[in-house]
Motif scaffolding. Structure first.
Motif, PDB file in Angstrom:
ATOM      1  N   HIS A  52       0.842  -1.187   0.000  1.00  0.00           N
ATOM      2  CA  HIS A  52       0.000   0.000   0.000  1.00  0.00           C
ATOM      3  C   HIS A  52       0.882   1.245   0.000  1.00  0.00           C
ATOM      4  N   LEU A  53       0.307   2.385  -0.420  1.00  0.00           N
ATOM      5  CA  LEU A  53       1.118   3.573  -0.677  1.00  0.00           C
ATOM      6  C   LEU A  53       0.574   4.807   0.017  1.00  0.00           C
ATOM      7  N   LEU A  54       1.473   5.544   0.666  1.00  0.00           N
ATOM      8  CA  LEU A  54       1.185   6.869   1.201  1.00  0.00           C
ATOM      9  C   LEU A  54       2.179   7.812   0.534  1.00  0.00           C
ATOM     10  N   LEU A  55       1.683   8.591  -0.420  1.00  0.00           N
ATOM     11  CA  LEU A  55       2.545   9.357  -1.312  1.00  0.00           C
ATOM     12  C   LEU A  55       2.377  10.854  -1.102  1.00  0.00           C
ATOM     13  N   ASP A  56       3.313  11.608  -1.678  1.00  0.00           N
ATOM     14  CA  ASP A  56       3.272  13.056  -1.568  1.00  0.00           C
ATOM     15  C   ASP A  56       2.902  13.677  -2.899  1.00  0.00           C
ATOM     16  N   LYS A  57       2.461  14.926  -2.820  1.00  0.00           N
ATOM     17  CA  LYS A  57       2.218  15.677  -4.038  1.00  0.00           C
ATOM     18  C   LYS A  57       3.522  16.368  -4.460  1.00  0.00           C
ATOM     19  N   PRO A  58       3.772  16.615  -5.755  1.00  0.00           N
ATOM     20  CA  PRO A  58       3.037  16.026  -6.869  1.00  0.00           C
ATOM     21  C   PRO A  58       3.382  14.547  -6.998  1.00  0.00           C
ATOM     22  N   LEU A  59       2.466  13.805  -7.548  1.00  0.00           N
ATOM     23  CA  LEU A  59       2.622  12.358  -7.627  1.00  0.00           C
ATOM     24  C   LEU A  59       3.857  11.965  -8.429  1.00  0.00           C
ATOM     25  N   ALA A  60       4.152  12.731  -9.477  1.00  0.00           N
ATOM     26  CA  ALA A  60       5.289  12.450 -10.357  1.00  0.00           C
ATOM     27  C   ALA A  60       5.713  13.747 -11.011  1.00  0.00           C
ATOM     28  N   ALA A  61       6.804  13.692 -11.761  1.00  0.00           N
ATOM     29  CA  ALA A  61       7.311  14.879 -12.431  1.00  0.00           C
ATOM     30  C   ALA A  61       6.737  15.044 -13.836  1.00  0.00           C
TER      31      ALA A  61
ATOM     32  N   GLY B 242      -4.543  -3.543  -6.916  1.00  0.00           N
ATOM     33  CA  GLY B 242      -5.631  -3.490  -5.946  1.00  0.00           C
ATOM     34  C   GLY B 242      -5.191  -3.073  -4.564  1.00  0.00           C
ATOM     35  N   VAL B 243      -4.141  -2.225  -4.490  1.00  0.00           N
ATOM     36  CA  VAL B 243      -3.647  -1.768  -3.195  1.00  0.00           C
ATOM     37  C   VAL B 243      -4.261  -0.411  -2.851  1.00  0.00           C
ATOM     38  N   ALA B 244      -4.188  -0.051  -1.576  1.00  0.00           N
ATOM     39  CA  ALA B 244      -4.669   1.261  -1.144  1.00  0.00           C
ATOM     40  C   ALA B 244      -3.611   2.311  -1.442  1.00  0.00           C
ATOM     41  N   CYS B 245      -4.075   3.509  -1.792  1.00  0.00           N
ATOM     42  CA  CYS B 245      -3.146   4.608  -2.058  1.00  0.00           C
ATOM     43  C   CYS B 245      -3.789   5.905  -1.614  1.00  0.00           C
ATOM     44  N   VAL B 246      -3.057   6.668  -0.830  1.00  0.00           N
ATOM     45  CA  VAL B 246      -3.468   8.009  -0.416  1.00  0.00           C
ATOM     46  C   VAL B 246      -2.351   8.963  -0.782  1.00  0.00           C
ATOM     47  N   VAL B 247      -2.713  10.060  -1.459  1.00  0.00           N
ATOM     48  CA  VAL B 247      -1.746  11.096  -1.814  1.00  0.00           C
ATOM     49  C   VAL B 247      -1.970  12.272  -0.874  1.00  0.00           C
ATOM     50  N   PHE B 248      -0.910  12.711  -0.221  1.00  0.00           N
ATOM     51  CA  PHE B 248      -1.022  13.724   0.824  1.00  0.00           C
ATOM     52  C   PHE B 248      -1.075  15.130   0.235  1.00  0.00           C
ATOM     53  N   PHE B 249      -2.302  15.584  -0.027  1.00  0.00           N
ATOM     54  CA  PHE B 249      -2.555  16.991  -0.333  1.00  0.00           C
ATOM     55  C   PHE B 249      -2.891  17.645   1.011  1.00  0.00           C
TER      56      PHE B 249
ATOM     57  N   ALA C  11      -0.564   1.184 -11.855  1.00  0.00           N
ATOM     58  CA  ALA C  11       0.008   0.120 -11.028  1.00  0.00           C
ATOM     59  C   ALA C  11      -0.841  -0.106  -9.782  1.00  0.00           C
ATOM     60  N   VAL C  12      -1.340   0.973  -9.183  1.00  0.00           N
ATOM     61  CA  VAL C  12      -2.200   0.863  -8.006  1.00  0.00           C
ATOM     62  C   VAL C  12      -3.483   0.110  -8.354  1.00  0.00           C
ATOM     63  N   ALA C  13      -4.088   0.468  -9.480  1.00  0.00           N
ATOM     64  CA  ALA C  13      -5.332  -0.177  -9.893  1.00  0.00           C
ATOM     65  C   ALA C  13      -5.114  -1.657 -10.199  1.00  0.00           C
ATOM     66  N   ALA C  14      -4.031  -1.962 -10.886  1.00  0.00           N
ATOM     67  CA  ALA C  14      -3.766  -3.347 -11.261  1.00  0.00           C
ATOM     68  C   ALA C  14      -3.492  -4.224 -10.040  1.00  0.00           C
TER      69      ALA C  14
END
Length: 296
Positions: free
Chosen positions: A88-97, A113-120, A108-111
């Protein structure tokens, strides 16, 4: 249920926000820390009672989830690899460059089926989130603006002044996600993007939304310290409403709420999408890339 988490990153954001919140969270065990500089990883790990790892894949293998506090160009491939490993993923903004790399994370997250939260940040700060939700529920806005005047490179003493990615990508990619995280839930998705350059790294955005409303944003990291600040307002049939002073709390507390969101999604069985999930993060990156292209 305790979620075993690995922290990727050793910079100021990892030390001041990610690390303290993860170490203090009652539903999390901070297992280890990996960074590009082994000595920094050892320092951060010792500070928060974790183990320093010399290899990111080894840390990924030992945890249930990863929290990433790294530049976006590094975050994206690590996030893809972790998701493919079932983490599972706890990510920061921006997600990528880039928009392409952001969509790779979302796919990749959808395929997997893991949880993902992006910290805005504002979407997890209680006072700010309540204010945003209230404006979204009110609706019928004619226009809005979300201006972020940062002074990271404006002559002040900022802990982020040595950040190469911020110098390269500027306010558009660093504080632009904050502006979009407020404008999109209130005015709707963006259907048209225009951009112009200002002084320093300043970008002026003009956006059209699918609600029919328009919005503007001024985004910079080179404002003089005396001119730094945030200005958000919406205008419509209900009048004019502005973002209230003093409503936001410390970033560590907001990040703890992002951890809450991730652990709740993990514990809830089939992973439910969070409003600030990888798809939302990818959409924000897509809009930023469109603005970057419009600047030429």
């Amino acid at each position: 249920m305790t979620t075993r988490v690995g922290l990727f990153g050793t910079g100021p954001w990892a030390r001041r926000t990610h690390g303290p919140a993860l170490a203090a969270h009652p539903d999390v065990e901070l297992v280890g820390v990996w960074g590009r500089r082994p000595e920094a990883a050892a320092e951060v790990a010792a500070e928060f009672g974790a183990r320093a790892y010399g290899d990111p894949q080894a840390l990924t293998a030992d945890v249930d989830a990863v929290a990433i506090a790294l530049p976006p160009a590094l975050q994206a491939p690590l996030a893809v690899e972790a998701a493919r490993s079932g983490r599972h993923l706890l990510l920061d903004k921006p997600l990528a460059a880039t928009a392409e790399d952001a969509h790779a994370v979302a796919d990749a997250v959808a395929a997997a089926g893991v949880a993902c939260v992006v910290f805005f940040t504002l979407r997890f700060d209680p006072g700010s989130a309540e204010w945003i939700d209230k404006q979204a529920a009110t609706g019928d806005w004619f226009t809005g603006r979300a201006d972020w005047y940062g002074a990271v490179f404006g002559g002040g003493a900022s802990q982020y002044a040595d950040s190469p990615w911020r110098r390269e990508k500027g306010g558009l990619w660093d504080v632009g996600p904050h502006a979009l995280s407020v404008l999109l839930p209130v005015l709707g998705d963006v259907t048209e993007v225009h951009a112009a350059r200002g002084a320093g790294d300043t970008t002026h955005l003009t956006l059209r939304h699918d609600s029919g409303a328009s919005s503007t944003a001024v985004l910079t990291l080179t404002a003089p310290p005396a001119g730094a600040g945030v200005a958000v307002e919406f205008r419509g049939a209900h009048g004019v409403v502005g973002y209230p002073d003093g409503v936001s709390g410390p970033a560590t507390a907001s990040f703890s709420r992002a951890i809450d969101a991730l652990t709740a999604a993990i514990a809830g069985g089939p992973v439910a999408a969070h409003p600030c999930d990888a798809r939302f993060g990818a959409r924000v990156s897509e809009i930023l890339a469109a603005a970057e292209a419009a600047l030429g």
